[in-house]
Write a protein that holds these residues in place. Sequence first.
Motif, PDB file in Angstrom:
ATOM      1  N   VAL A 212      44.466 -33.156  90.850  1.00  0.00           N
ATOM      2  CA  VAL A 212      43.666 -33.700  89.755  1.00  0.00           C
ATOM      3  C   VAL A 212      44.472 -33.527  88.468  1.00  0.00           C
ATOM      4  CG1 VAL A 212      41.504 -33.609  88.461  1.00  0.00           C
ATOM      5  CG2 VAL A 212      41.514 -33.019  90.900  1.00  0.00           C
ATOM      6  N   ASP A 213      44.697 -34.624  87.771  1.00  0.00           N
ATOM      7  CA  ASP A 213      45.298 -34.536  86.444  1.00  0.00           C
ATOM      8  C   ASP A 213      44.189 -34.212  85.446  1.00  0.00           C
ATOM      9  OD1 ASP A 213      47.907 -35.130  87.253  1.00  0.00           O
ATOM     10  OD2 ASP A 213      47.520 -37.280  87.179  1.00  0.00           O
ATOM     11  N   VAL A 214      44.350 -33.116  84.718  1.00  0.00           N
ATOM     12  CA  VAL A 214      43.330 -32.680  83.763  1.00  0.00           C
ATOM     13  C   VAL A 214      43.840 -32.949  82.351  1.00  0.00           C
ATOM     14  CG1 VAL A 214      41.979 -30.744  82.883  1.00  0.00           C
ATOM     15  CG2 VAL A 214      42.453 -30.930  85.341  1.00  0.00           C
ATOM     16  N   LEU A 215      43.018 -33.642  81.592  1.00  0.00           N
ATOM     17  CA  LEU A 215      43.333 -33.939  80.196  1.00  0.00           C
ATOM     18  C   LEU A 215      42.353 -33.133  79.335  1.00  0.00           C
ATOM     19  CD1 LEU A 215      44.786 -35.539  77.994  1.00  0.00           C
ATOM     20  CD2 LEU A 215      43.286 -37.474  78.506  1.00  0.00           C
ATOM     21  N   ASP A 216      42.855 -32.103  78.680  1.00  0.00           N
ATOM     22  CA  ASP A 216      41.998 -31.224  77.889  1.00  0.00           C
ATOM     23  C   ASP A 216      41.902 -31.708  76.449  1.00  0.00           C
ATOM     24  OD1 ASP A 216      40.926 -29.096  79.522  1.00  0.00           O
ATOM     25  OD2 ASP A 216      42.988 -28.413  79.797  1.00  0.00           O
ATOM     26  N   VAL A 217      40.673 -31.628  75.924  1.00  0.00           N
ATOM     27  CA  VAL A 217      40.402 -31.915  74.513  1.00  0.00           C
ATOM     28  C   VAL A 217      39.767 -30.643  73.952  1.00  0.00           C
ATOM     29  CG1 VAL A 217      39.375 -33.565  72.903  1.00  0.00           C
ATOM     30  CG2 VAL A 217      39.909 -34.291  75.239  1.00  0.00           C
ATOM     31  N   PRO A 218      40.572 -29.662  73.556  1.00  0.00           N
ATOM     32  CA  PRO A 218      40.058 -28.318  73.259  1.00  0.00           C
ATOM     33  C   PRO A 218      38.961 -28.284  72.204  1.00  0.00           C
ATOM     34  CG  PRO A 218      42.443 -28.285  73.417  1.00  0.00           C
ATOM     35  CD  PRO A 218      42.039 -29.728  73.441  1.00  0.00           C
TER      36      PRO A 218
END
Length: 252
Positions: A212-218
Amino acid sequence: MEETPSFLRPFVLTPPDHDAEREANLDWYRPDGDTPRPAVILVHGGPMPPGTSPTPRDWPVFRGYGSLLASLGSIAVTAEHRLQVVVGPDGPFADYPTAAQDVADAVDRVRADPRVDPERIALWFFSGGGLLSTDWLRQRPEWLRAVALTYPLLAPLPEWGIDPRFAPAAAIAEAGRPVPPLLLTRVGLERHMLSEPVAVFLRAAGDNGVPVDVLDVPNGQHGFDMLDHTDESRQAVEKAATWITERLRGQR
């Protein structure tokens, strides 16, 4: 002065405008040209209170995603579904089976359209629509080139009385064909009832060897793509749209 509802806030990007072609419950955003194109089907969240106006395909955020994807060369289709709270004999429940059938019907109609390359389809689920990814994560048709999940709900909330069939983490653990490429956009300011199922989903993926590619938006809120007009939000949306476009082109 009455505050603007969150779903009517502007999209965080201003892509070149593409007018939508409306067909029943589908809105189509098409790039120029007659060559069959890959398609991204946008699946909104919910459940929606009956009579919600405007409906999701007229929200700025989905008009924005449609135009953005069309500007990148894919056909984008916003599929409205009937995910509503219904009162049954055992109390209120969220009608996920009806919504799931609406999405399946939309996929069939999109794939049958001569303007679409039926072997290059992606599904992009948002918020409460995340549970509607379950059937696709189980079936894994070869033409499904990518699945994206943005601030998704990935486990049923008990008070909604949802059919336990809708369980994405269980679906990816089942044997079968490889799971299509997955992108999960995760926000740092998410509510616990949504962030914990995301963590469970990612653990299930790891335990079963599903990348799974995880794209974080903190610093992002749930709905950051309409609520948080920051460089962080804009970059996250651009990265997600680019990711899905590349998978449809066969770039991994």
